[in-house]
Motif scaffolding. Structure first.
Motif, short mmCIF file in Angstrom:
data_model
loop_
_atom_site.label_atom_id
_atom_site.label_comp_id
_atom_site.label_asym_id
_atom_site.label_seq_id
_atom_site.Cartn_x
_atom_site.Cartn_y
_atom_site.Cartn_z
N PRO A 112 21.78 -11.46 -61.01
CA PRO A 112 20.74 -12.43 -61.12
C PRO A 112 20.12 -11.86 -62.54
N ILE A 113 19.79 -13.02 -63.31
CA ILE A 113 18.91 -12.85 -64.44
C ILE A 113 17.78 -13.61 -64.35
N ILE A 114 17.00 -13.09 -63.52
CA ILE A 114 15.52 -13.90 -63.23
C ILE A 114 14.35 -13.15 -63.33
N SER A 115 13.14 -14.14 -63.60
CA SER A 115 11.95 -13.26 -63.86
C SER A 115 11.17 -13.25 -62.53
N LEU A 116 11.07 -12.01 -62.17
CA LEU A 116 10.26 -11.50 -61.00
C LEU A 116 8.69 -11.83 -60.99
N ARG A 117 8.13 -11.93 -62.17
CA ARG A 117 6.86 -12.25 -62.51
C ARG A 117 6.88 -13.71 -62.09
N ASP A 118 7.67 -14.54 -62.41
CA ASP A 118 7.49 -16.21 -62.32
C ASP A 118 7.65 -16.33 -60.59
N ILE A 119 8.36 -15.71 -60.00
CA ILE A 119 8.51 -15.88 -58.47
C ILE A 119 7.53 -15.00 -57.67
N GLU A 162 30.62 -18.93 -52.70
CA GLU A 162 29.82 -19.97 -52.60
C GLU A 162 28.73 -19.74 -51.72
N GLN A 163 29.28 -19.34 -50.30
CA GLN A 163 28.11 -19.01 -49.20
C GLN A 163 27.22 -17.85 -49.72
N LEU A 164 27.73 -16.89 -50.46
CA LEU A 164 26.93 -15.81 -51.07
C LEU A 164 26.01 -16.45 -52.09
N ILE A 165 26.30 -17.18 -52.72
CA ILE A 165 25.40 -18.00 -53.70
C ILE A 165 24.30 -18.70 -52.96
N SER A 166 24.66 -19.27 -51.89
CA SER A 166 23.74 -20.07 -51.20
C SER A 166 22.69 -19.36 -50.26
N CYS A 167 23.28 -18.23 -50.00
CA CYS A 167 22.28 -17.15 -49.20
C CYS A 167 21.26 -16.56 -50.18
N PHE A 168 22.02 -16.37 -51.39
CA PHE A 168 20.77 -15.64 -52.55
C PHE A 168 19.68 -16.83 -52.80
N ALA A 169 20.16 -18.10 -53.05
CA ALA A 169 19.19 -19.11 -53.19
C ALA A 169 18.22 -19.44 -52.03
N LEU A 171 22.08 -16.98 -62.30
CA LEU A 171 22.72 -16.37 -61.50
C LEU A 171 24.22 -16.24 -62.01
N LEU A 172 24.76 -15.05 -62.37
CA LEU A 172 26.32 -14.92 -62.51
C LEU A 172 27.02 -14.64 -61.36
N HIS A 201 10.86 -5.70 -68.50
CA HIS A 201 9.68 -6.82 -68.71
C HIS A 201 9.98 -7.82 -67.44
N ALA A 202 9.93 -7.19 -66.52
CA ALA A 202 10.19 -8.27 -64.95
C ALA A 202 11.34 -9.04 -65.36
N ILE A 203 12.41 -8.99 -65.90
CA ILE A 203 13.60 -9.59 -65.87
C ILE A 203 14.62 -8.84 -65.52
N THR A 204 15.20 -9.23 -64.26
CA THR A 204 16.53 -8.59 -63.72
C THR A 204 17.76 -8.66 -64.56
N SER A 205 18.59 -7.60 -64.32
CA SER A 205 20.10 -7.68 -64.45
C SER A 205 20.81 -6.97 -63.57
N HIS A 206 22.06 -6.81 -63.58
CA HIS A 206 23.13 -6.09 -62.79
C HIS A 206 22.68 -6.78 -61.57
N GLY A 207 23.30 -6.13 -60.39
CA GLY A 207 22.80 -6.92 -59.02
C GLY A 207 23.46 -6.19 -57.71
N LEU A 208 24.22 -7.10 -57.18
CA LEU A 208 24.99 -6.80 -55.95
C LEU A 208 26.44 -7.10 -55.96
N ALA A 209 27.20 -6.06 -55.13
CA ALA A 209 28.44 -6.32 -54.81
C ALA A 209 28.94 -6.32 -53.50
N PHE A 210 29.46 -7.37 -52.94
CA PHE A 210 29.72 -7.54 -51.46
C PHE A 210 31.35 -7.34 -51.32
N ASN A 211 31.77 -6.55 -50.39
CA ASN A 211 33.08 -6.39 -50.16
C ASN A 211 33.74 -7.43 -49.43
#
Length: 235
Positions: free
Chosen positions: A95-102, A204-211, A40-41, A154-164
């Motif tokens: 997020p650079i994550i594997s949707l297939r794995d999860i 950091e709270q946003l990262i925790s919410c994502f996790a 996660l970037l 190929h089930a791998i994500t990129s780009h993502g979200l932006a919170f103001n």
């Protein structure tokens, strides 16, 4: 028995949009061959407008030269979604994550991104919700507080979200944000009467919410761009 799942988070600070795009491409390639774990970037961009793969230039309300005079860049991308703005005081997660794995499909993935921002807003007493049909992102009433634009290859994500958190909302006046006319853009600062903590804490709270939303058991952190070696390879 489910094996513990770790999320590696790169806290990058302010990163030029094209540099972040190139990094995502490297990470996606590495994730496809299991060279890296789910990653996660967490970062911000200098003033930048981006268009999605549908190329809806009509939703840019000023000439590109006017954007340059404002010190803003314009970039075309291969993500979904419409035109949006990125700038200081906006928390971005790629997020650079594997949707297939999860075990997630594309729709469920987007819904969890929405839930991530909704959970963050709730920490500050702000009631947010996912948009209705053709209203992507996260909203407080009819005011948009978070944008989503993703790419899945190929089930791998990129780009993502932006919170103001507290960006200069005047930048949004030069576009039809996400292609939705007659709607306002808002921020956490605008929607709450609370004194907000330091921006880094909110990120950091946003990262925790994502996790939490994605069910990771642990989070490991890397700071800055030192995660890349001198020749640009991923260490």
């Amino acid at each position: 028995m489910r094996f513990p799942r770790n999320l590696e988070v790169w806290k990058m600070g302010i990163v030029n949009y094209l540099d972040a795009l190139k990094l995502q491409e490297k990470l996606v390639s590495a994730r496809k061959v299991h060279k890296i774990p789910d990653t996660l970037l967490s970062l911000q961009h200098p003033p930048t407008y981006t268009l999605g793969k549908r190329r809806t230039d009509h939703n840019l309300l000023v000439h590109e030269s006017d954007l340059q005079n404002m010190g803003a860049e314009l970039h075309y991308t291969q993500r979904g979604g419409d035109i949006t703005f990125h700038g200081s005081h906006q928390a971005i997660l790629y997020p650079i994550i594997s949707l297939r794995d999860i075990g997630l499909g594309a729709r469920n993935y987007v819904e969890k991104l929405e839930s991530t921002m909704i959970e963050l807003a709730s920490l500050y007493g702000v009631t947010a919700c996912a948009g209705g049909k053709c209203e992507t992102g996260v909203w407080v009433g009819d005011r948009k507080i978070g944008a989503i634009g993703v790419r899945i290859s190929h089930a791998i994500t990129s780009h993502g979200l932006a919170f103001n958190i507290d960006p200069d909302l005047n930048y949004f006046k030069h576009i039809v944000p996400c292609g939705i006319a007659d709607k306002e853009v808002t921020s956490l600062r605008k929607e709450t009467n609370m004194v907000l903590p330091a921006e880094e804490i909110i990120q950091e709270q946003l990262i925790s919410c994502f996790a939490r939303q994605f069910g990771y058991d642990s989070v490991s952190l890397k700071e800055g761009t030192s995660v890349l070696s001198a020749d640009g390879d991923i260490e």
